[in-house]
Design a protein around this motif. Structure first.
Motif, PDB file in Angstrom:
ATOM      1  N   LEU A   4      -4.018  -4.144  -7.790  1.00  0.00           N
ATOM      2  CA  LEU A   4      -3.418  -2.848  -7.466  1.00  0.00           C
ATOM      3  C   LEU A   4      -3.538  -2.527  -5.972  1.00  0.00           C
ATOM      4  O   LEU A   4      -2.593  -2.128  -5.299  1.00  0.00           O
ATOM      5  N   ARG A  11       2.898  -2.493   0.086  1.00  0.00           N
ATOM      6  CA  ARG A  11       4.038  -1.566   0.040  1.00  0.00           C
ATOM      7  C   ARG A  11       3.952  -0.514   1.151  1.00  0.00           C
ATOM      8  O   ARG A  11       4.957   0.008   1.591  1.00  0.00           O
ATOM      9  N   PHE A  14       5.497  -1.288   7.084  1.00  0.00           N
ATOM     10  CA  PHE A  14       6.921  -1.387   7.370  1.00  0.00           C
ATOM     11  C   PHE A  14       7.373  -2.821   7.222  1.00  0.00           C
ATOM     12  O   PHE A  14       6.603  -3.741   7.471  1.00  0.00           O
ATOM     13  N   GLU A  18      12.716  -2.996   9.360  1.00  0.00           N
ATOM     14  CA  GLU A  18      12.506  -1.607   9.762  1.00  0.00           C
ATOM     15  C   GLU A  18      11.937  -1.525  11.179  1.00  0.00           C
ATOM     16  O   GLU A  18      12.386  -0.739  12.009  1.00  0.00           O
ATOM     17  N   ILE A  25      16.256   0.883  18.436  1.00  0.00           N
ATOM     18  CA  ILE A  25      16.657   2.274  18.746  1.00  0.00           C
ATOM     19  C   ILE A  25      15.850   2.808  19.921  1.00  0.00           C
ATOM     20  O   ILE A  25      16.391   3.374  20.867  1.00  0.00           O
ATOM     21  N   LEU A  26      14.527   2.576  19.870  1.00  0.00           N
ATOM     22  CA  LEU A  26      13.675   3.055  20.962  1.00  0.00           C
ATOM     23  C   LEU A  26      14.044   2.414  22.289  1.00  0.00           C
ATOM     24  O   LEU A  26      14.068   3.062  23.328  1.00  0.00           O
ATOM     25  N   ILE A  29      17.295   3.992  23.552  1.00  0.00           N
ATOM     26  CA  ILE A  29      17.049   5.353  24.058  1.00  0.00           C
ATOM     27  C   ILE A  29      16.232   5.317  25.345  1.00  0.00           C
ATOM     28  O   ILE A  29      16.518   6.027  26.300  1.00  0.00           O
ATOM     29  N   VAL A  33      17.372   6.891  28.901  1.00  0.00           N
ATOM     30  CA  VAL A  33      16.577   7.887  29.616  1.00  0.00           C
ATOM     31  C   VAL A  33      16.184   7.371  30.999  1.00  0.00           C
ATOM     32  O   VAL A  33      16.288   8.084  32.004  1.00  0.00           O
ATOM     33  N   TRP A  36      19.091   7.498  33.230  1.00  0.00           N
ATOM     34  CA  TRP A  36      19.379   8.882  33.607  1.00  0.00           C
ATOM     35  C   TRP A  36      18.415   9.363  34.697  1.00  0.00           C
ATOM     36  O   TRP A  36      18.810  10.018  35.649  1.00  0.00           O
TER      37      TRP A  36
ATOM     38  N   THR B   3       0.123   1.225 -11.133  1.00  0.00           N
ATOM     39  CA  THR B   3       0.930   0.317 -10.316  1.00  0.00           C
ATOM     40  C   THR B   3       2.407   0.464 -10.636  1.00  0.00           C
ATOM     41  O   THR B   3       3.245   0.524  -9.735  1.00  0.00           O
ATOM     42  N   ARG B   6       3.881   3.700  -9.079  1.00  0.00           N
ATOM     43  CA  ARG B   6       4.016   3.783  -7.617  1.00  0.00           C
ATOM     44  C   ARG B   6       5.054   2.822  -7.056  1.00  0.00           C
ATOM     45  O   ARG B   6       5.558   3.040  -5.971  1.00  0.00           O
ATOM     46  N   GLN B   7       5.337   1.799  -7.768  1.00  0.00           N
ATOM     47  CA  GLN B   7       6.201   0.750  -7.222  1.00  0.00           C
ATOM     48  C   GLN B   7       7.578   1.225  -6.729  1.00  0.00           C
ATOM     49  O   GLN B   7       7.948   0.930  -5.607  1.00  0.00           O
ATOM     50  N   ALA B  10       7.537   3.389  -3.149  1.00  0.00           N
ATOM     51  CA  ALA B  10       7.153   2.829  -1.851  1.00  0.00           C
ATOM     52  C   ALA B  10       8.316   2.504  -0.926  1.00  0.00           C
ATOM     53  O   ALA B  10       8.292   2.903   0.236  1.00  0.00           O
ATOM     54  N   GLY B  14       9.021   4.272   2.792  1.00  0.00           N
ATOM     55  CA  GLY B  14       9.148   3.507   4.041  1.00  0.00           C
ATOM     56  C   GLY B  14      10.433   3.849   4.763  1.00  0.00           C
ATOM     57  O   GLY B  14      10.435   4.113   5.974  1.00  0.00           O
ATOM     58  N   MET B  17      10.251   7.282   6.245  1.00  0.00           N
ATOM     59  CA  MET B  17       9.439   7.322   7.459  1.00  0.00           C
ATOM     60  C   MET B  17      10.198   6.785   8.655  1.00  0.00           C
ATOM     61  O   MET B  17      10.187   7.364   9.744  1.00  0.00           O
ATOM     62  N   VAL B  18      10.919   5.656   8.426  1.00  0.00           N
ATOM     63  CA  VAL B  18      11.702   5.066   9.529  1.00  0.00           C
ATOM     64  C   VAL B  18      12.777   6.039   9.983  1.00  0.00           C
ATOM     65  O   VAL B  18      13.015   6.226  11.183  1.00  0.00           O
ATOM     66  N   ILE B  21      11.112   8.869  11.913  1.00  0.00           N
ATOM     67  CA  ILE B  21      10.705   8.379  13.247  1.00  0.00           C
ATOM     68  C   ILE B  21      11.939   8.126  14.109  1.00  0.00           C
ATOM     69  O   ILE B  21      11.998   8.489  15.282  1.00  0.00           O
ATOM     70  N   GLY B  22      12.954   7.514  13.507  1.00  0.00           N
ATOM     71  CA  GLY B  22      14.188   7.219  14.244  1.00  0.00           C
ATOM     72  C   GLY B  22      14.855   8.486  14.738  1.00  0.00           C
ATOM     73  O   GLY B  22      15.249   8.577  15.900  1.00  0.00           O
ATOM     74  N   ALA B  25      12.851   9.922  17.440  1.00  0.00           N
ATOM     75  CA  ALA B  25      12.994   9.077  18.632  1.00  0.00           C
ATOM     76  C   ALA B  25      14.345   9.304  19.301  1.00  0.00           C
ATOM     77  O   ALA B  25      14.463   9.239  20.520  1.00  0.00           O
ATOM     78  N   ILE B  26      15.366   9.569  18.500  1.00  0.00           N
ATOM     79  CA  ILE B  26      16.689   9.808  19.090  1.00  0.00           C
ATOM     80  C   ILE B  26      16.795  11.232  19.621  1.00  0.00           C
ATOM     81  O   ILE B  26      17.219  11.460  20.746  1.00  0.00           O
ATOM     82  N   PRO B  29      14.416  12.554  23.062  1.00  0.00           N
ATOM     83  CA  PRO B  29      14.895  12.265  24.421  1.00  0.00           C
ATOM     84  C   PRO B  29      16.222  12.939  24.726  1.00  0.00           C
ATOM     85  O   PRO B  29      16.454  13.363  25.852  1.00  0.00           O
ATOM     86  N   PHE B  32      15.512  16.467  25.458  1.00  0.00           N
ATOM     87  CA  PHE B  32      14.839  16.510  26.752  1.00  0.00           C
ATOM     88  C   PHE B  32      15.842  16.315  27.889  1.00  0.00           C
ATOM     89  O   PHE B  32      15.838  17.028  28.894  1.00  0.00           O
ATOM     90  N   MET B  33      16.740  15.326  27.656  1.00  0.00           N
ATOM     91  CA  MET B  33      17.740  15.002  28.687  1.00  0.00           C
ATOM     92  C   MET B  33      18.675  16.194  28.915  1.00  0.00           C
ATOM     93  O   MET B  33      18.942  16.576  30.044  1.00  0.00           O
TER      94      MET B  33
END
Lengths: 170, 220
Positions: A4, A11, A14, A18, A25-26, A29, A33, A36, B3, B6-7, B10, B14, B17-18, B21-22, B25-26, B29, B32-33
């Motif tokens: 388990l 799991r 990432f 991903e 992407i980072l 960007i 920036v 710029w 188990t 949860r399978q 997951a 993920g 989260m991406v 974050i993406g 991240a986009i 900036p 800000f710009m």
């Protein structure tokens, strides 16, 4: 339990795809920036350079116009024989007091200097301080038959200034 | 059992989260710009505005100083914290001498400061004596040497103007006298003799200049 925990750890991470997408992407960007920021710095430098150049031109123009507009007549440059306009990097005129004043451009130092030639006994004297600095190009242009109107073209770091002065006194 | 439950969650977690974050991240900036672009242009506009206001306040201050002179304020004066509306300026009156008619000559320095913008103006002024009471006649010349319009109705005005140019007028008389008294040859010789003392850029055409000067020489 061990299985388990193993599955859970697996799991929670990432996947490579991903991470690669995120990194791409980072990177894009970050590049945008950074580009710029560089553009902004260049823009600021350019604005400062233009400001300095305008200041140089204004100062030089003002110094010359002050004396020229109360001057008496132009000795040089004058119109060509066919009455076409004529330009030069120096100008010579009689000032209010009747003495001869010369403005000339020293291309090596980028300065405009003033030389006073006494209209009578005496030695020519070049002013210690230049009347203009940071000037790349100068053109004094004669405009009229009466030798009373002179155009002053000044160029500094790509910025130009154009003045026209009418000499007030006979 | 745990188990199995949860399978299926997951991969969604993920991806979520991406995506978060993406998006962060986009968006960060970009926001800000955009804020920086807006900010720099606004800053530039504000700076121009401050510059203009400083200039205007200094102009007003200079006029206020001239009015003080007309109101018979005399001698050295250091007047900080005068105001034009809400903006402060300072005046500094410095006597520089006296004219033919006992009028006092002044430098009038006006300084306006708004944040980092400083604007300093200098005007020259001649303050006459009150006859019999203020307002006092004041003749002023600003930074651009503009003489304030006034009516020349008094001999004193005319003479004070001449006084201003007195030195140069005396010199003009000298140069004219020299031209008149010299023969063409003497004049040409005197002027040509200066060639060696001239800076190099002027030497090349000096002979032609002398020819022009001789042809326009005054004669008796």
């Amino acid at each position: 339990m061990s299985r388990l925990f193993k599955n859970y750890r697996k799991r929670a991470a990432f996947t490579m795809v991903e991470i690669m997408v995120g990194a791409t992407i980072l990177a894009v960007i970050g590049g945008m920036v950074a580009h710029w920021f560089v553009m902004q710095r260049q823009y600021q430098s350019r604005i400062l350079a233009i400001s300095d150049a305008q200041q140089n031109i204004r100062q030089a123009s003002w110094n010359m116009i002050q004396e020229l507009r109360t001057a008496r007549n132009l000795i040089y440059p004058r119109l060509n024989a066919d009455k076409s306009i004529r330009s030069d990097t120096k100008t010579i005129f009689k000032n209010f007091a009747g003495d001869i004043v010369c403005y000339f451009h020293d291309a090596a130092t980028g300065q405009i200097r003033r030389c006073l030639v006494p209209n009578g006994p005496g030695v020519p004297v070049v002013d210690k301080k230049p009347i203009g600095s940071g000037i790349d190009k100068v053109a004094f242009t004669a405009h009229d038959v009466g030798n009373r109107l002179i155009g002053i073209y000044l160029e500094s770091s790509g910025t130009v200034g154009l003045e026209s002065v009418y000499l007030l006194n006979e | 059992m745990l188990t199995e439950l949860r399978q299926p969650e997951a991969p969604r977690k993920g991806v979520a989260m991406v995506m978060v974050i993406g998006l962060v991240a986009i968006m960060m900036p970009i926001i800000f710009m955009l804020s920086r672009i807006g900010g720099s242009q606004t800053q530039l506009a504000v700076k121009y505005h401050e510059n203009l206001v400083a200039e205007t306040v200094a102009f007003s201050g200079s006029n206020a100083g001239l009015s003080r002179l007309q109101g018979n304020i005399r001698g050295y004066q250091d007047l900080p914290d005068e105001t034009s509306g809400e903006d402060k300026f300072s005046l500094n009156l410095r006597p520089t001498g006296a004219g033919f008619f006992g009028q006092t000559m002044y430098f009038l320095l006006t300084r306006a400061r708004i944040k980092t913008h400083n604007y300093i103006m200098m005007a020259e002024a001649e303050q006459f004596k009150p006859e019999p009471a203020p307002p006092v006649l004041v003749i002023s010349r600003d930074y651009w040497n503009t003489v304030e319009p006034y009516e020349i109705s008094l001999m004193a005005d005319v003479l004070s103007m001449q006084n201003y140019r007195g030195m140069e007028l005396l010199r003009l008389e000298e140069t004219r006298t020299f031209e008149r008294k010299s023969t063409e040859q003497q004049y040409k010789s005197e002027m040509s003799g200066k060639k060696s003392s001239l800076p190099a850029p002027l030497q090349t055409d000096w002979d032609a200049m002398v020819t022009a000067l001789v042809s326009e020489k005054l004669s008796e």
